[in-house]
Design a protein around this motif. Structure first.
Motif, PDB file in Angstrom:
ATOM      1  N   GLY A 115     -20.375   0.182 -12.460  1.00  0.00           N
ATOM      2  CA  GLY A 115     -19.164  -0.205 -11.726  1.00  0.00           C
ATOM      3  C   GLY A 115     -18.020  -0.410 -12.697  1.00  0.00           C
ATOM      4  O   GLY A 115     -18.212  -0.378 -13.915  1.00  0.00           O
ATOM      5  N   PRO A 116     -16.821  -0.618 -12.202  1.00  0.00           N
ATOM      6  CA  PRO A 116     -15.680  -0.831 -13.093  1.00  0.00           C
ATOM      7  C   PRO A 116     -15.784  -2.180 -13.799  1.00  0.00           C
ATOM      8  O   PRO A 116     -16.500  -3.071 -13.329  1.00  0.00           O
ATOM      9  CB  PRO A 116     -14.483  -0.828 -12.147  1.00  0.00           C
ATOM     10  N   LYS A 117     -15.069  -2.328 -14.889  1.00  0.00           N
ATOM     11  CA  LYS A 117     -15.041  -3.621 -15.576  1.00  0.00           C
ATOM     12  C   LYS A 117     -14.042  -4.524 -14.857  1.00  0.00           C
ATOM     13  O   LYS A 117     -12.885  -4.136 -14.656  1.00  0.00           O
ATOM     14  CB  LYS A 117     -14.605  -3.420 -17.027  1.00  0.00           C
ATOM     15  N   THR A 118     -14.472  -5.699 -14.441  1.00  0.00           N
ATOM     16  CA  THR A 118     -13.539  -6.627 -13.802  1.00  0.00           C
ATOM     17  C   THR A 118     -13.347  -7.847 -14.690  1.00  0.00           C
ATOM     18  O   THR A 118     -14.279  -8.312 -15.350  1.00  0.00           O
ATOM     19  CB  THR A 118     -14.041  -7.088 -12.417  1.00  0.00           C
ATOM     20  N   ILE A 119     -12.114  -8.359 -14.681  1.00  0.00           N
ATOM     21  CA  ILE A 119     -11.753  -9.544 -15.466  1.00  0.00           C
ATOM     22  C   ILE A 119     -11.218 -10.574 -14.472  1.00  0.00           C
ATOM     23  O   ILE A 119     -10.340 -10.250 -13.672  1.00  0.00           O
ATOM     24  CB  ILE A 119     -10.643  -9.196 -16.484  1.00  0.00           C
ATOM     25  N   GLY A 120     -11.736 -11.784 -14.509  1.00  0.00           N
ATOM     26  CA  GLY A 120     -11.204 -12.820 -13.613  1.00  0.00           C
ATOM     27  C   GLY A 120     -11.560 -12.537 -12.161  1.00  0.00           C
ATOM     28  O   GLY A 120     -12.535 -11.848 -11.860  1.00  0.00           O
ATOM     29  N   ASN A 121     -10.747 -13.066 -11.238  1.00  0.00           N
ATOM     30  CA  ASN A 121     -11.056 -12.958  -9.813  1.00  0.00           C
ATOM     31  C   ASN A 121     -10.521 -11.658  -9.229  1.00  0.00           C
ATOM     32  O   ASN A 121      -9.320 -11.396  -9.277  1.00  0.00           O
ATOM     33  CB  ASN A 121     -10.427 -14.128  -9.049  1.00  0.00           C
TER      34      ASN A 121
ATOM     35  N   PRO B  37     -15.714  -2.653  -0.198  1.00  0.00           N
ATOM     36  CA  PRO B  37     -16.864  -1.773  -0.488  1.00  0.00           C
ATOM     37  C   PRO B  37     -16.591  -0.280  -0.262  1.00  0.00           C
ATOM     38  O   PRO B  37     -17.270   0.562  -0.832  1.00  0.00           O
ATOM     39  CB  PRO B  37     -17.959  -2.278   0.471  1.00  0.00           C
ATOM     40  N   THR B  38     -15.590   0.059   0.574  1.00  0.00           N
ATOM     41  CA  THR B  38     -15.343   1.487   0.832  1.00  0.00           C
ATOM     42  C   THR B  38     -14.501   2.149  -0.257  1.00  0.00           C
ATOM     43  O   THR B  38     -14.242   3.350  -0.194  1.00  0.00           O
ATOM     44  CB  THR B  38     -14.598   1.676   2.166  1.00  0.00           C
ATOM     45  N   SER B  39     -14.035   1.364  -1.246  1.00  0.00           N
ATOM     46  CA  SER B  39     -13.170   1.977  -2.259  1.00  0.00           C
ATOM     47  C   SER B  39     -14.025   2.698  -3.299  1.00  0.00           C
ATOM     48  O   SER B  39     -15.206   2.410  -3.459  1.00  0.00           O
ATOM     49  CB  SER B  39     -12.299   0.913  -2.927  1.00  0.00           C
ATOM     50  N   ASN B  40     -13.396   3.629  -3.999  1.00  0.00           N
ATOM     51  CA  ASN B  40     -14.119   4.456  -4.967  1.00  0.00           C
ATOM     52  C   ASN B  40     -13.450   4.276  -6.332  1.00  0.00           C
ATOM     53  O   ASN B  40     -12.322   4.732  -6.527  1.00  0.00           O
ATOM     54  CB  ASN B  40     -14.050   5.915  -4.482  1.00  0.00           C
ATOM     55  N   ILE B  41     -14.124   3.595  -7.249  1.00  0.00           N
ATOM     56  CA  ILE B  41     -13.494   3.225  -8.515  1.00  0.00           C
ATOM     57  C   ILE B  41     -14.308   3.762  -9.688  1.00  0.00           C
ATOM     58  O   ILE B  41     -15.516   3.521  -9.784  1.00  0.00           O
ATOM     59  CB  ILE B  41     -13.358   1.684  -8.620  1.00  0.00           C
ATOM     60  N   ASP B  42     -13.629   4.460 -10.579  1.00  0.00           N
ATOM     61  CA  ASP B  42     -14.291   5.003 -11.760  1.00  0.00           C
ATOM     62  C   ASP B  42     -14.788   3.861 -12.655  1.00  0.00           C
ATOM     63  O   ASP B  42     -14.079   2.875 -12.858  1.00  0.00           O
ATOM     64  CB  ASP B  42     -13.277   5.869 -12.522  1.00  0.00           C
ATOM     65  N   PRO B  43     -15.993   3.990 -13.219  1.00  0.00           N
ATOM     66  CA  PRO B  43     -16.533   2.886 -14.044  1.00  0.00           C
ATOM     67  C   PRO B  43     -15.724   2.600 -15.310  1.00  0.00           C
ATOM     68  O   PRO B  43     -15.856   1.521 -15.884  1.00  0.00           O
ATOM     69  CB  PRO B  43     -17.949   3.353 -14.393  1.00  0.00           C
ATOM     70  N   THR B  44     -14.849   3.533 -15.734  1.00  0.00           N
ATOM     71  CA  THR B  44     -14.065   3.242 -16.941  1.00  0.00           C
ATOM     72  C   THR B  44     -12.773   2.490 -16.621  1.00  0.00           C
ATOM     73  O   THR B  44     -12.014   2.157 -17.525  1.00  0.00           O
ATOM     74  CB  THR B  44     -13.705   4.544 -17.685  1.00  0.00           C
TER      75      THR B  44
ATOM     76  N   GLY C 206      -8.956   6.252 -10.539  1.00  0.00           N
ATOM     77  CA  GLY C 206      -9.498   7.213 -11.499  1.00  0.00           C
ATOM     78  C   GLY C 206      -9.924   6.590 -12.816  1.00  0.00           C
ATOM     79  O   GLY C 206      -9.941   5.364 -12.991  1.00  0.00           O
ATOM     80  N   ALA C 207     -10.223   7.474 -13.777  1.00  0.00           N
ATOM     81  CA  ALA C 207     -10.743   7.042 -15.076  1.00  0.00           C
ATOM     82  C   ALA C 207      -9.662   6.327 -15.883  1.00  0.00           C
ATOM     83  O   ALA C 207      -8.495   6.703 -15.847  1.00  0.00           O
ATOM     84  CB  ALA C 207     -11.243   8.257 -15.849  1.00  0.00           C
TER      85      ALA C 207
ATOM     86  N   GLN D 114      -4.307   7.645 -10.015  1.00  0.00           N
ATOM     87  CA  GLN D 114      -4.928   8.722 -10.797  1.00  0.00           C
ATOM     88  C   GLN D 114      -5.219   8.271 -12.230  1.00  0.00           C
ATOM     89  O   GLN D 114      -4.759   7.226 -12.670  1.00  0.00           O
ATOM     90  CB  GLN D 114      -4.042   9.972 -10.754  1.00  0.00           C
ATOM     91  N   ASP D 115      -5.965   9.135 -12.953  1.00  0.00           N
ATOM     92  CA  ASP D 115      -6.498   8.739 -14.263  1.00  0.00           C
ATOM     93  C   ASP D 115      -5.442   8.131 -15.187  1.00  0.00           C
ATOM     94  O   ASP D 115      -4.328   8.636 -15.280  1.00  0.00           O
ATOM     95  CB  ASP D 115      -7.091   9.969 -14.974  1.00  0.00           C
ATOM     96  N   HIS D 116      -5.830   7.057 -15.852  1.00  0.00           N
ATOM     97  CA  HIS D 116      -5.037   6.437 -16.913  1.00  0.00           C
ATOM     98  C   HIS D 116      -3.693   5.886 -16.430  1.00  0.00           C
ATOM     99  O   HIS D 116      -2.802   5.657 -17.238  1.00  0.00           O
ATOM    100  CB  HIS D 116      -4.819   7.422 -18.078  1.00  0.00           C
ATOM    101  N   SER D 117      -3.535   5.695 -15.138  1.00  0.00           N
ATOM    102  CA  SER D 117      -2.298   5.040 -14.694  1.00  0.00           C
ATOM    103  C   SER D 117      -2.463   3.528 -14.893  1.00  0.00           C
ATOM    104  O   SER D 117      -3.573   3.030 -15.081  1.00  0.00           O
ATOM    105  CB  SER D 117      -1.997   5.377 -13.236  1.00  0.00           C
ATOM    106  N   CYS D 118      -1.334   2.832 -14.859  1.00  0.00           N
ATOM    107  CA  CYS D 118      -1.352   1.395 -15.156  1.00  0.00           C
ATOM    108  C   CYS D 118      -0.502   0.686 -14.103  1.00  0.00           C
ATOM    109  O   CYS D 118       0.656   1.063 -13.888  1.00  0.00           O
ATOM    110  CB  CYS D 118      -0.769   1.196 -16.558  1.00  0.00           C
TER     111      CYS D 118
END
Length: 422
Positions: A282-288, A293-300, A316-317, A333-337
């Motif tokens: 799964g993705p890395k989460t920090i804090g709260n 559950p229906t969302s699709n999140i890249d593990p990176t 994305g990634a 999309q990938d690498h957005s912030c």
């Protein structure tokens, strides 16, 4: 038995919440993953002998509102009804207009709460407080402490420190009155309708003198704060229960992110299952963080702190999201912030794009500081605030959107900063 009334206003209200209130009535805007109103309903449903929750406002009954209320009714096993005012009647006019509905079945007391506050809702404590404070005819206001400067933006309460009686009440005073402010959550007994009725009669009398053509409507507009509390203060009928727990108003879109943080923090106690945890793959989460559950999140991807992610969101990634609300169907999309922003329904943020706002949080060094409901413009310039993308906005790759508000259905082709894009 008890009842509760939640005042949700109507489409002419909530203007500071645009462009988000274009798509969904403000009371249904998701805060910490669930509609704002659900937090109120859940708190009310936890009280033993809560017979019915009445939602009063002047929204046309729409499918979204009806669907939400019927789901909430099943989830929380309590009767919930929507009562539509024919016009904006003010905080007192609405409950007076529907007094027969509120009093049917003979409740001993009923709560009245504004939909645009977020709180820990110390309702059981308010009930106990009312029992301790004398007669069955007293009314209770929930109060909290603000700092001196900010208290001027709220209803201010001067209390007798021994008895907690409200001696003096002023709505948004021009000079300092008290640092105890009204939280927009009240506990009334049926006796309150006598006082509102007296104001109604007086308004009618005044109308007759003026002989206005649509006098009937104007007589029904009654404001609890200015018309009722100001008059009741000092008569031994109104008391204030002060809470030190969290409370905030949700007036602007920026305050929704702050409210989201307060509720996510509370989930540790009330709904730990709603908080995302770091899991393998799964993705890395920090804090709260709340992730639907229906969302699709890249593990990176790295998410948090204080992020809530709605239904069907794709991330994305290498994406970084912090202090933000991502609404359903959005794609990052990938690498957005995305920092300090609200990303609207079905919006897309291109690769390596950066969407950033300025947090409008209260001063963290002042325990009594509240969120400033600052104006949109200051000195002719847009006040730096959180960035808001309306629904269906497309942000191209490799651009920066800073402190801006983008109205729905826009395809941007370059970077923007400190602008409202109409």
């Amino acid at each position: 038995m008890l009842k509760a009334v939640i005042l949700i206003g109507g489409p002419q209200k909530g203007t500071r919440f645009r462009p988000l209130s274009f798509e969904v009535p403000k009371p249904l805007f998701p805060v910490a993953g669930v509609p704002m109103l659900q937090h109120h309903i859940e708190a009310c449903s936890k009280l033993p002998n809560m017979k019915e929750i009445l939602v009063i406002g002047f929204y046309q009954p729409n499918e979204e509102l009806n669907r939400f209320l019927s789901c909430a009714q099943q989830d929380f096993k309590v009767s919930i009804r929507y009562l539509q005012e024919y016009a904006a009647l003010g905080t007192g006019g609405g409950i007076y207009h529907f007094r027969d509905q509120i009093l049917s079945g003979g409740p001993e007391a009923f709560f009245v709460m504004n939909a645009d506050v977020c709180s820990e809702f110390p309702l059981p404590e308010m009930l106990d407080f009312q029992k301790e404070h004398g007669d069955a005819y007293s009314f209770v206001i929930l109060g909290t402490t603000a700092n001196r400067k900010q208290s001027l933006n709220y209803g201010c309460i001067v209390e007798n420190e021994q008895t907690d009686e409200v001696l003096h009440y002023v709505e948004k005073p021009s000079t300092f009155v008290s640092d105890i402010i009204n939280c927009g959550i009240y506990l009334f007994t049926p006796g309150v309708f006598q006082h509102i009725g007296a104001v109604f009669q007086k308004n009618q009398q005044d109308m007759l003198l003026e002989e206005q053509s649509n006098g009937w409507h104007r007589a029904e507009v009654i404001r609890l704060e200015q018309d009722i509390f100001t008059a009741l203060a000092g008569q031994g009928k109104l008391y204030v229960y002060k809470t030190a727990r969290f409370w905030s108003q949700i007036k602007s879109a920026g305050s929704a992110i702050y409210a989201s943080r307060l509720y996510l923090n509370q989930y540790h106690k009330t709904h730990p299952e709603r908080l995302a945890t770091n899991r393998e793959g799964g993705p890395k989460t920090i804090g709260n963080v709340y992730i639907h559950p229906t969302s699709n999140i890249d593990p990176t991807a790295v998410i948090g702190p204080n992020v809530s992610i709605g239904t069907g969101v794709t991330i994305g990634a290498g994406v970084r999201v912090r202090e933000s609300i991502i609404l359903h169907g959005a794609t990052l999309q990938d690498h957005s912030c995305v920092l300090n922003s609200i990303v609207g329904w079905d919006s897309t943020i291109g690769k390596w794009a950066r969407v950033e706002g300025t947090p409008s949080d209260p001063n963290p060094n002042d325990p009594y500081s509240k969120i400033d409901s600052e104006t949109l413009f200051r000195d002719g310039k847009l006040t730096p605030s959180i960035t808001i993308l309306g629904c269906n906005v497309n942000i191209p790759s490799e651009v920066i959107i800073l402190n801006s508000i983008v109205l729905p259905h826009k395809d941007l082709n370059r970077s923007f900063k400190n602008q409202i894009i109409l």
